[in-house]
Design a protein around this motif. Structure first.
Motif: not given
Ligand code: GLY
Ligand code: MN
Ligand code: MN
Length: 456
Positions: A137-143
């Motif tokens: 999730l962090t990789r996809l939307v930064g957080g």
């Protein structure tokens, strides 16, 4: 089976249930690495992803665009490398067809598409339940900040089970019923817990059934979630068997029966068993639409208080005793919880978001604080009813030393039962507009039926 149209309805209802025009991004679980001895491929789909998109495959993801209504499902499309290592798959179109109309794309496009569609927009996500999901999730939307609005909307849908879901859970309970009967028939003095657990595992595996949670099967039933199985079983012991398998569509069951290793209850065992059975009846009688589930918990507590008073283990005014929570020495857990795709349904979304609401707040008191569901029941809820009485020597000794609730508990009498173990009886019910239904085929519950199932 949950039909394709129902998956479509769920997605439409989720879009309807949100108030802004952002993007809902739901990630499925990934394959776990191979470093799990004995269980090299432990994959279980993330339940909310499965609820809305159906696809029971690792690495999938989906989004719902609240502005345009676009629905995307991303999943693996085999290339030569993955065919070599993991084998081939039917086409993406064929694989997603059972889950209704949705625009299905290769997961390789996910990151670029998410970046493009979410730019400058609000992104709603759910709490990742595994570290790998958080990283993705962090990789996809930064957080990985989850959205309270989305949690609320998802709980509002998942907590009201459709007839197809109730049928799935009923099927899961029916499968479980055969395993509980088998456990009663197979258990006898001289075996270890593990001997019977292996037979249950073999029987479940022979039919391709998966466990909904780790098997609790122990003569040390006073350890509420006892996951060890290495005790010898002797005449005079009681076994607590808390185990359940899933339905074809991945819905859980959660059933507990308690039975004597010898096949015959002793008088003390029968006396305590009857109290738990009466507590079960009282909780069932208080379970219904509009009634806070806390009332079923209190009703069970009242019956346990009265029953243990009759045995000389508790004493004093029952109203005061229940209000003080003295019975939690003997039932330190809650009377039940929601059940669905998860055994503790939606636990990953935050238990208080599921079992409590603005008017019903989790108590801090010992025992009551473990109640997972206190808010009023509504039609479509599927919940467990699981009263129990346990004699937990360390707890009783601690309270005796502290003089805690000594006006309500005769600790000398209670400690006469220090080798007793515990009794729990757990069933699954669905809430209807005018009552509750006990789900699934009957599983021996009366002492006579339990003894008959134990002795064949
Ligand atoms: N099987 C776990 C529970 O009853 O909550
Ligand atoms: Mn349960
Ligand atoms: Mn259980």
């Amino acid at each position: 089976m949950v039909p394709a149209s129902e998956f479509e309805r769920r997605r439409a209802a989720l879009v309807e249930g949100m108030d802004d025009d952002g993007i809902i991004l739901l990630l499925g679980h990934d394959q776990a690495p191979m470093n799990y001895p004995g269980n090299p491929y432990p994959f279980r789909q993330e339940s909310s992803f499965r609820y809305f998109f159906g696809l029971d495959e690792p690495g999938a993801a989906g989004w719902l665009d609240l502005a345009t209504g676009d629905q995307r499902l991303y999943a693996h499309v085999p290339d030569l490398d993955s065919v070599i290592w993991e084998g081939d798959l039917p086409s993406l179109g064929e694989r997603v067809e059972p889950y209704g109309a949705v625009d299905a794309r290769p997961v390789a496009d996910l990151a670029a598409d998410v970046t493009a569609v979410t730019r400058g927009r609000r992104v709603h996500t759910l709490p990742p339940t595994r570290p790998a999901g958080r990283e993705r999730l962090t990789r996809l939307v930064g957080g990985a900040d989850s959205s309270p609005d989305l949690i609320k909307a998802v709980v509002a849908l998942r907590e009201r089970k459709s007839p197809a879901e109730v049928a799935e859970i009923t099927e899961a309970v029916n499968r479980t019923a055969t395993l509980h009967r088998l456990a009663m028939a197979e258990t006898r003095p001289g075996l270890t817990e593990d001997d019977v657990v292996r037979r249950l595992q073999a029987a479940a595996a022979a039919d391709g059934w998966e466990w909904a949670y780790p098997i609790i099967f122990s003569v040390r039933g006073e350890v509420l979630h006892n996951l060890g199985h290495d005790n010898p079983m002797e005449s005079g012991h009681l076994v607590v068997n808390d185990s359940g398998v899933t339905s074809p569509g991945g819905y859980a069951s959660d059933v507990t029966r308690t039975f004597p290793v010898s096949g015959r209850f002793s008088p003390d065992q029968l006396a305590v068993y009857d109290i738990v059975r009466a507590a079960r009846a009282a909780a069932l009688a208080r379970a219904g639409t509009g009634i806070p589930y806390r009332a079923a918990h209190d009703a069970a507590g009242r019956v346990i208080t009265e029953g243990l008073s009759d045995l000389g283990i508790m004493r004093g005014d029952p109203d005061e005793s229940v209000a003080a929570g003295a019975f939690t020495a003997f039932m330190p857990h809650g009377v039940g919880h929601m059940l669905g795709l998860d055994v503790h349904d939606m636990e990953g979304l935050g238990e208080d978001n599921v079992g409590y609401d603005g008017r019903h707040r989790r108590a801090e008191a010992f025992g009551l604080s473990n109640l997972r569901l206190a808010k009023p029941l509504r039609p479509g809820f599927v919940v467990t009813v699981e009263p129990g009485v346990y004699f937990i020597p360390k707890l009783l000794r601690r309270w005796a030393e502290q003089g805690l609730h000594e006006e309500f508990i005769d600790f000398t009498s209670a400690l006469r039962f220090e080798r007793f173990g515990g009794v729990r009886i757990e069933d699954v019910i669905s809430v209807t507009t005018d009552g509750v239904d006990l789900l699934g085929d009957p599983i021996p519950t009366s002492p006579a039926d339990v003894e008959a199932a134990c002795t064949g």
